[in-house]
Design an enzyme around this catalytic site. Structure first.
Site, PDB file in Angstrom:
ATOM      1  N   GLN A  93       7.321   2.233  -9.853  1.00 39.36           N
ATOM      2  CA  GLN A  93       6.846   3.024 -10.930  1.00 39.36           C
ATOM      3  C   GLN A  93       6.412   2.804 -12.621  1.00 39.36           C
ATOM      4  O   GLN A  93       6.034   3.510 -13.615  1.00 39.36           O
ATOM      5  CB  GLN A  93       8.424   3.282 -12.170  1.00 39.36           C
ATOM      6  CG  GLN A  93       9.559   4.342 -11.140  1.00 39.36           C
ATOM      7  CD  GLN A  93      11.383   5.000 -11.405  1.00 39.36           C
ATOM      8  OE1 GLN A  93      11.959   3.369 -11.414  1.00 39.36           O
ATOM      9  NE2 GLN A  93      10.958   6.106 -12.245  1.00 39.36           N
TER      10      GLN A  93
ATOM     11  N   HIS B 151      13.630   3.054  -4.129  1.00 34.52           N
ATOM     12  CA  HIS B 151      12.076   3.250  -5.327  1.00 34.52           C
ATOM     13  C   HIS B 151      11.586   2.528  -3.718  1.00 34.52           C
ATOM     14  O   HIS B 151      10.347   2.217  -3.356  1.00 34.52           O
ATOM     15  CB  HIS B 151      12.530   3.059  -6.300  1.00 34.52           C
ATOM     16  CG  HIS B 151      12.725   4.333  -7.447  1.00 34.52           C
ATOM     17  ND1 HIS B 151      11.517   5.135  -7.335  1.00 34.52           N
ATOM     18  CD2 HIS B 151      13.450   4.915  -8.050  1.00 34.52           C
ATOM     19  CE1 HIS B 151      11.893   6.131  -8.428  1.00 34.52           C
ATOM     20  NE2 HIS B 151      13.434   5.328  -8.491  1.00 34.52           N
TER      21      HIS B 151
ATOM     22  N   HIS C 206      19.508   4.270  -6.016  1.00 33.83           N
ATOM     23  CA  HIS C 206      18.094   4.964  -6.704  1.00 33.83           C
ATOM     24  C   HIS C 206      17.154   4.095  -6.881  1.00 33.83           C
ATOM     25  O   HIS C 206      16.395   4.569  -6.302  1.00 33.83           O
ATOM     26  CB  HIS C 206      19.007   5.585  -8.279  1.00 33.83           C
ATOM     27  CG  HIS C 206      17.693   6.147  -8.742  1.00 33.83           C
ATOM     28  ND1 HIS C 206      17.546   7.438  -8.697  1.00 33.83           N
ATOM     29  CD2 HIS C 206      16.907   5.610  -9.199  1.00 33.83           C
ATOM     30  CE1 HIS C 206      16.255   8.335  -9.416  1.00 33.83           C
ATOM     31  NE2 HIS C 206      16.296   6.864  -9.432  1.00 33.83           N
ATOM     32  N   GLU C 207      17.121   3.111  -7.741  1.00 34.96           N
ATOM     33  CA  GLU C 207      15.918   1.643  -7.651  1.00 34.96           C
ATOM     34  C   GLU C 207      16.373   1.101  -5.692  1.00 34.96           C
ATOM     35  O   GLU C 207      14.662   1.176  -6.514  1.00 34.96           O
ATOM     36  CB  GLU C 207      16.557   0.708  -8.847  1.00 34.96           C
ATOM     37  CG  GLU C 207      17.046   1.497  -9.924  1.00 34.96           C
ATOM     38  CD  GLU C 207      16.673   2.132 -10.675  1.00 34.96           C
ATOM     39  OE1 GLU C 207      14.827   2.287 -10.518  1.00 34.96           O
ATOM     40  OE2 GLU C 207      16.634   3.432 -11.913  1.00 34.96           O
TER      41      GLU C 207
ATOM     42  N   CYS D 167      15.456  10.876 -13.129  1.00 39.53           N
ATOM     43  CA  CYS D 167      13.809   9.822 -12.779  1.00 39.53           C
ATOM     44  C   CYS D 167      13.291  10.119 -13.580  1.00 39.53           C
ATOM     45  O   CYS D 167      13.112  10.704 -14.043  1.00 39.53           O
ATOM     46  CB  CYS D 167      14.383   9.926 -11.694  1.00 39.53           C
ATOM     47  SG  CYS D 167      12.695   8.757 -10.556  1.00 39.53           S
ATOM     48  N   LEU D 168      13.140   8.478 -14.467  1.00 33.88           N
ATOM     49  CA  LEU D 168      11.579   8.390 -15.344  1.00 33.88           C
ATOM     50  C   LEU D 168      10.832   9.024 -14.631  1.00 33.88           C
ATOM     51  O   LEU D 168       9.708   9.173 -15.068  1.00 33.88           O
ATOM     52  CB  LEU D 168      11.826   7.334 -15.360  1.00 33.88           C
ATOM     53  CG  LEU D 168      12.869   6.482 -16.531  1.00 33.88           C
ATOM     54  CD1 LEU D 168      12.475   5.314 -16.619  1.00 33.88           C
ATOM     55  CD2 LEU D 168      13.293   7.454 -17.518  1.00 33.88           C
TER      56      LEU D 168
ATOM     57  N   GLY E 132      17.330   2.895 -15.640  1.00 28.78           N
ATOM     58  CA  GLY E 132      17.259   2.154 -14.447  1.00 28.78           C
ATOM     59  C   GLY E 132      15.305   1.884 -14.267  1.00 28.78           C
ATOM     60  O   GLY E 132      14.454   3.150 -14.732  1.00 28.78           O
TER      61      GLY E 132
END
Ligand code: ZN
Length: 151
Positions: free
Chosen positions: A51, A134, A130-131, A88-89, A46
């Site tokens: 991000q 953000h 989670h997304e 997380c990226l 995701g």
């Protein structure tokens, strides 16, 4: 299509609230394409627009069941609870346990401007929460129960 630079958790942009997409124009379509490329290149499941430094309410998710694109996603229903590992990226090489709803239902627009409903349990519910966090400037590391560990 192009890869974009993934911002790390120390970047202030990740702490800002993203704005709603008012018009799905070519810029938003390019953003969606680039975000998917960037997510796949990084082996992520995701990615949210902040991000890649864009404060718009845009998310891509693929937990291995195909690409989902969400514009202006809103959580309209949740149920249950799950505790599980999350990464997380923007926080590379780390994981931590986070409590999330076990079921999550989201309303959003697709790239054609059609209203869509996406729902999921377990890992999908986790990815959706989670997304969308953000987009509100929230990171999973704020919510970890216990310690953040190296992968
Ligand atoms: Zn993340």
């Amino acid at each position: 299509m192009a890869l974009r630079k993934i911002r790390l958790s120390t970047d202030e942009v990740l702490r800002k609230k993203s704005k709603e997409v008012v018009e799905i124009n070519q810029k938003i379509i390019e953003l969606l394409d680039d975000m998917a490329d960037t997510m796949y290149e990084a082996n992520g499941v995701g990615l949210a627009a902040p991000q890649v430094g864009v404060l718009r309410r845009v998310v891509v998710i693929d937990i291995g069941e195909g690409l989902i694109e969400l514009i202006n996603p809103v959580i309209i229903e949740t149920a249950g609870e799950q505790l599980g590992e999350e990464g997380c990226l923007s926080v590379p090489g780390k994981v931590g346990e986070v409590k999330r709803p076990n079921y999550c239902k989201v309303e959003a627009l697709n790239r054609d401007g059609d209203k869509i409903v996406v729902e999921g349990e377990e890992f999908m519910a986790r990815a959706l929460c989670h997304e969308i966090d953000h987009l509100n400037g929230e990171l999973y590391i704020d919510k970890v129960e216990g310690t953040i560990e190296d992968v």
